[in-house]
Design an enzyme around this catalytic site. Structure first.
Site, PDB file in Angstrom:
ATOM      1  CD  GLU A  17     -13.107-135.103  25.353  1.00  9.99           C
ATOM      2  OE1 GLU A  17     -14.027-135.009  24.512  1.00  9.99           O
ATOM      3  OE2 GLU A  17     -13.304-134.978  26.571  1.00  9.99           O
ATOM      4  NE  ARG A 100      -6.418-129.552  28.825  1.00  9.93           N
ATOM      5  CZ  ARG A 100      -7.393-130.180  28.164  1.00  9.93           C
ATOM      6  NH1 ARG A 100      -7.747-129.783  26.947  1.00  9.93           N
ATOM      7  NH2 ARG A 100      -8.055-131.180  28.725  1.00  9.93           N
ATOM      8  CG  ASN A 102     -11.975-129.367  27.030  1.00 11.52           C
ATOM      9  OD1 ASN A 102     -11.134-130.265  26.922  1.00 11.52           O
ATOM     10  ND2 ASN A 102     -13.166-129.565  27.556  1.00 11.52           N
ATOM     11  CG  ASN A 147     -16.728-130.671  28.075  1.00  9.60           C
ATOM     12  OD1 ASN A 147     -16.260-131.066  27.014  1.00  9.60           O
ATOM     13  ND2 ASN A 147     -16.194-130.974  29.239  1.00  9.60           N
ATOM     14  CG  ASP A 197     -16.734-134.984  28.538  1.00 12.96           C
ATOM     15  OD1 ASP A 197     -16.351-134.115  27.734  1.00 12.96           O
ATOM     16  OD2 ASP A 197     -15.946-135.682  29.188  1.00 12.96           O
TER      17      ASP A 197
END
Length: 291
Positions: A17, A100, A102, A147, A197
């Protein structure tokens, strides 16, 4: 010029990522969220380096001097690249083990904007902005998976997605000090067979988005019209960044195994870092977090 794909990394990430090109030092950073690593690639020397993180990591951004800003599972940290140590900058209170961090990015004004996600895709994620003075403010909540964070070239438009909504939103962002306003649906990715994404913006103001479920990469015009749809080098591209000395190379991270058992690549090169050449566009140099 035809489009060419090159596999760069020598070993796959579990969940690659957040690629970020450091134009000052001519290198690329990215993360393995599940493997808990920050990685660096220097094209001129073909050298790879890595730093172990104390928890899962969602994203990385350029920090002041020889440092990076990271979104770890429980908050924002500054990574000293010389010592490999992490210094906490912001941790939501009270801590929530069901959440969490991202996706995240530095805005055009030097602030770090990063969103969290529900570990089990519950709408408990939040979006924060870490301002230049070190104060953090919450911009949004009720998010399942943050995202597609990106900014228009002039910094006045903020792009964001809750991936499970399968669309990308655009907000008026102003000078990076005000709340988010004037939300609108920028682009529907459901019609392309995928949730959105990671994303990035090119110098012409077009938004590039990784279509993780479709194995494709989309380019949208500033008014949200699909301009181009190209195949990804792997079945699960996760995030994008323009880099290289001319900012004309598109770097692509990908997924091998998300760690949940739900997202597993069937491609032999799943999890590797790739570059794409011949797109005929250039990116924008990423800003650094300003303190």
């Amino acid at each position: 010029m035809s489009i060419t794909y090159t596999r760069i990394s020598h070993k796959p990430d579990l969940l690659g990522e957040s690629p970020v090109w450091d134009a000052q030092h001519s290198c690329l950073y990215w993360v393995d969220s599940v493997g808990c690593y920050v990685r660096r690639y220097i094209p001129s020397t073909q050298q790879f380096s890595q730093w172990k993180t104390p928890s899962s990591i969602g994203c990385v951004a350029l920090g002041p001097k020889n440092s990076l800003i990271t979104g770890l599972s429980d908050g924002f940290y500054q990574l000293n690249l010389e010592t490999g140590t992490f210094h906490a900058l912001m941790q939501p209170i009270p801590p929530n083990p069901e959440v969490r961090f991202n996706d995240g990015r530095i805005d055009r004004y030097g602030n770090f904007v990063c969103g969290s996600m529900g570990v089990h895709a519950k709408p408990v994620g939040e979006l924060y902005r870490l301002n230049r003075n070190g104060d953090a403010e919450r911009l949004a909540n009720g998010i399942r998976i943050s995202n597609s964070i990106a900014f228009s070239p002039d910094g006045t438009i903020f792009y964001f997605a809750d991936s499970l909504d399968q669309n990308i939103r655009a907000y008026e962002y102003g000078d990076g000090q005000q709340p988010l306003t004037s939300a609108r649906i920028f682009a529907e990715t459901s019609i392309l067979g995928s949730a959105p994404d990671g994303a990035t913006v090119d110098a012409e103001g077009y938004l590039w988005v990784a279509l993780v479920q479709a194995g494709k990469i989309a380019r949208f015009s500033p008014d949200g019209v699909l301009d181009r749809l190209i195949k990804s080098p792997v079945d699960m591209p996760s995030c994008l960044a323009f880099g290289g000395d001319d900012l004309a190379t598109l770097f692509v991270t990908s997924i091998k195994n998300s760690g949940t058992g739900r997202i597993i690549s069937r491609h032999p090169d799943g999890g590797f870092l790739f570059s794409i050449h011949g797109l005929g566009v250039q990116g924008i140099a990423e800003p650094r977090y300003q303190q």
